[in-house]
Design an enzyme around this catalytic site. Structure first.
Site, PDB file in Angstrom:
ATOM      1  N   ARG A 114       0.815  -1.203   0.000  1.00 35.76           N
ATOM      2  CA  ARG A 114       0.000   0.000   0.000  1.00 35.76           C
ATOM      3  C   ARG A 114       0.855   1.262   0.000  1.00 35.76           C
ATOM      4  NH1 ARG A 114      -3.246  -3.039   4.682  1.00 35.76           N
ATOM      5  NH2 ARG A 114      -1.044  -3.353   5.167  1.00 35.76           N
ATOM      6  N   ASP A 115       0.256   2.346  -0.501  1.00 32.58           N
ATOM      7  CA  ASP A 115       0.924   3.644  -0.535  1.00 32.58           C
ATOM      8  C   ASP A 115       0.774   4.324   0.822  1.00 32.58           C
ATOM      9  OD1 ASP A 115       2.199   5.948  -1.452  1.00 32.58           O
ATOM     10  OD2 ASP A 115       0.341   6.808  -2.264  1.00 32.58           O
ATOM     11  N   SER A 116       1.375   3.712   1.829  1.00 32.17           N
ATOM     12  CA  SER A 116       1.321   4.217   3.206  1.00 32.17           C
ATOM     13  C   SER A 116       2.684   4.070   3.866  1.00 32.17           C
ATOM     14  CB  SER A 116       0.250   3.465   4.014  1.00 32.17           C
ATOM     15  OG  SER A 116      -1.030   3.672   3.465  1.00 32.17           O
TER      16      SER A 116
END
Length: 306
Positions: free
Chosen positions: A63-65
């Site tokens: 994820r883009d986290s």
């Protein structure tokens, strides 16, 4: 020496990125996430590349986290830089920590011959801007120090640091977005990236009007893509980023092919839609490797591509 090499020697990648940012007209960067996609972006004619954090994360299956490290981003960007001769702007998220993490990241980008980094004023670890309604923002003074640290640490005089303002995304309104953008400009940012998830683009156009070309303004119309680019050019936007379309296209294409092969147990249905293997060999210049092998390997040694 071919024309690309002559052009590269005449102007560095970073100088060419600066020229794109400073151009009176609208410039465009296209998203890429690995060496192949970067090479495709260059091949179709774009003058610069956006190394998307979302797309690099997605390509690695996370994820883009901030689930991937700065080192993993640098690995991906290194392949992209090695595969191309056009300038790259890297999505640096929040700088992967405080000012010290951010300035180290900048030094490493400069060693890779990357041209620019974009740092956003959210807290580490960040969340993708399109998730949730409000996200915590960095203290303005702290973020200004991070920008200054990045500028002081670049080893390429033409390297650009872009400050990404998330006030509109976080529901803080136009006034705070403008105040933050101005503070970051004064701290040394070479350009300001104003971000929005509204679908009509009105708050971006309002920001651009009030901003009045104080320094280059960067946008990405992911949600407000129906607005014509002419409107942004008239408003004084410098650079427009197509931020994630290659990744999203590849996800759809891979899903379609995998489903068809799984359901039909044959390749004949999908082959017409696929790039021929020879085309890939030609695109990645396998012939050059054979030629180099004949030049550098001793007579009778195995072929370089065998």
């Amino acid at each position: 020496m071919d024309s690309t090499q002559r052009f590269t020697s005449a102007a560095s990648k970073s100088a060419r990125m600066r020229k794109l940012l400073d151009s009176p007209g609208l410039s465009f960067l296209m998203e890429a996430h690995n060496g192949l996609s970067a090479r495709i972006v260059q091949d179709v004619g774009f003058a610069g590349i956006w190394a998307s954090g979302f797309s690099i994360s997605t390509a690695l299956g996370v994820r883009d986290s901030n689930e991937i490290s700065a080192g993993e981003v640098l690995d991906a960007v290194g392949y992209m830089a090695d595969a191309t001769t056009i300038p790259i702007m890297v999505d640096g998220d929040t700088g992967y920590g405080n000012f010290n993490n951010a300035r180290r990241f900048v030094r490493q980008l400069c060693r890779l011959d990357v041209s620019a980094v974009c740092i956003e004023d959210k807290l580490f670890p960040k969340t993708n801007s399109f998730i949730g309604d409000e996200q915590p923002l960095a203290d303005v003074d702290e973020f200004c120090g991070k920008i200054a640290a990045c500028k002081d640490s670049q080893t390429d005089g033409d390297f650009s640091v872009i400050a990404r303002v998330e006030a509109l995304v976080s529901g803080r309104g136009l006034a705070e977005a403008l105040d933050r953008g101005e503070a970051y400009r004064r701290a040394g940012a070479d350009a300001v990236f104003i971000h929005s998830k509204s679908k009509d683009g009105k708050e971006i156009l309002a920001f651009a009007e009030e901003w009045a070309r104080r320094c280059p303004l960067v946008i990405t119309p992911t949600t407000y893509h129906a607005v014509g680019v002419e409107a942004f050019e008239r408003a004084g936007v410098s650079t427009l980023i197509w931020a994630n379309q290659n990744m999203r296209a590849s996800v759809q294409a891979m899903r379609d092919v995998s489903r068809a092969v799984f359901e039909n147990n044959r390749l004949s249905d999908v082959e017409p839609a696929l790039a021929p293997v020879k085309e890939i060999f030609d695109f990645l210049d396998y012939a050059e490797l054979d030629e180099a092998g004949r030049r550098y390997l001793p007579a009778g040694a195995p072929e370089a591509t065998s």
